[in-house]
Scaffold this active site. Sequence first.
Site, PDB file in Angstrom:
ATOM      1  CE  LYS A 110      -4.415   0.674   0.337  1.00  0.00           C
ATOM      2  NZ  LYS A 110      -5.565  -0.216  -0.086  1.00  0.00           N
TER       3      LYS A 110
HETATM    4  N1  GLU Z   1      -7.140   0.038  -3.624  1.00  0.00           N
HETATM    5  C1  GLU Z   1      -7.710  -1.257  -4.019  1.00  0.00           C
HETATM    6  C2  GLU Z   1      -7.981  -2.164  -2.775  1.00  0.00           C
HETATM    7  O1  GLU Z   1      -7.703  -1.547  -1.429  1.00  0.00           O
HETATM    8  C3  GLU Z   1      -7.420  -1.735  -5.064  1.00  0.00           C
HETATM    9  C4  GLU Z   1      -5.982  -2.226  -4.917  1.00  0.00           C
HETATM   10  C5  GLU Z   1      -5.429  -2.795  -6.360  1.00  0.00           C
HETATM   11  O2  GLU Z   1      -6.296  -2.840  -7.382  1.00  0.00           O
HETATM   12  O3  GLU Z   1      -4.181  -3.083  -6.509  1.00  0.00           O
HETATM   13  O4  GLU Z   1      -8.055  -3.317  -2.814  1.00  0.00           O
END
Ligand code: GLU
Length: 420
Positions: A110
């Site tokens: 993240k």
């Molecule tokens: N931000 C989204 C999540 O928390 C998508 C992450 C992604 O597609 O890599 O799942």
Amino acid sequence: MAISEAPATSFYQASLRQFDTAANLLRLPEELRLILRMPKRELTVNFPVRMDDGRVEMFTGYRVQHNMNCGPAKGGIRYAPDADIDEVRALAMLMTWKCAVVGIPYGGAKGGVRVDRRLLSKGELERLTRRYATEISLIIGPDLDIPAPDVNTDAQIMAWIMDTLSMHYGRNVPGIVTGKPIAIGGSQGRFEATGRGVSIVAREVAKHIGIKFEGATVVVQGFGNVGAITARLLHDMGCRVIALSDIYGAIANPNGIDVALAQKYVKEHGRLAGLPGSTVISNMQLLETPCDILVPAATEGQITFENAERIQAKLIVEGANGPTTPEADLILQRRGITVVPDILANAGGVTVSYFEWIQGRENFFWTERRVNEQLEEMMIESISRVLKKSDELNVPLRMGAYVVAISRVAEATEFRGIYP
Ligand code: GLU
């Protein structure tokens, strides 16, 4: 099964507590626990951005890779004034379990930048994004770590990141991010994917626990990408959406809100308050509205020790990451409220990110129908695996999902062994 009653003091501690409970259930060997509890890699960057008025402002950003044993790291980037390393760490860990619960070959990561996006001009936003992308370019890449949109980031921001790194490499590297605009290698259906996944999960679990889906009353907290699309799809599937909220406040209409109209209203007025036929309520009232299905799709830590006793939903489907604290989880469990955990409920986004990444590698792009069908199939499979595991162990769905996820990552970790 007991999680200690003392409130976890941070989001990361709360996430670790969920992990520990599942690890106990699984009787996970101590050394695997040690490995899986810790983020593999953390990068903090402080960088200058030239503002429109000529001043230089310093910003802080993060990228955390929690675990990469099942594949390259994957996870969004959020822009938020209160983003910090603790939050990003927790979210990276959740991504590891999320990818594992749906069985896609990724680890978890993240990113975050501490910024209030609303205070930036478009030019400032672009310069901030390009510089942050450059700073984290040390540890991201199509086979290494692939960012995507999250809270307050979108396809345009992904396009800037992709373009920045393509300029550095002297060739296009579309595989370095997902959630891109279609024009530069994005996938059909990615924009709606998280909300589509949440609505599929809501439908399947409602069916499983005996809630009549057609006409079911729905409350959605948050009207960003996930909240708005979930609300619209649930409305289109025949549910009655009776309350909604955005960052400015909440609205209710017991007769049902036409979500497409609400979206149009927000486009014109910038907020939900004032939507004809609705009354303004507080965020607390929204969460405590009696309903069949409650979808917290705003941010973490919304259903807590303080309000869990007053929640009057039959089913909670976590559109956001981490909206329920571990203490609230115990209260909801005691009260017989079913909670579908984030790592399953909102996995539709990363699942279609995976499809986008595959399509980019093959340079063969699918129709929206194929994307949606494949998403539905994977979500339904994952839901039934989690329902089965929870039944088998007689534990809530969160623990069922964690056990499925942790088993997969633990297996990969054991096979790979410890280097050297
Ligand atoms: N931000 C989204 C999540 O928390 C998508 C992450 C992604 O597609 O890599 O799942």
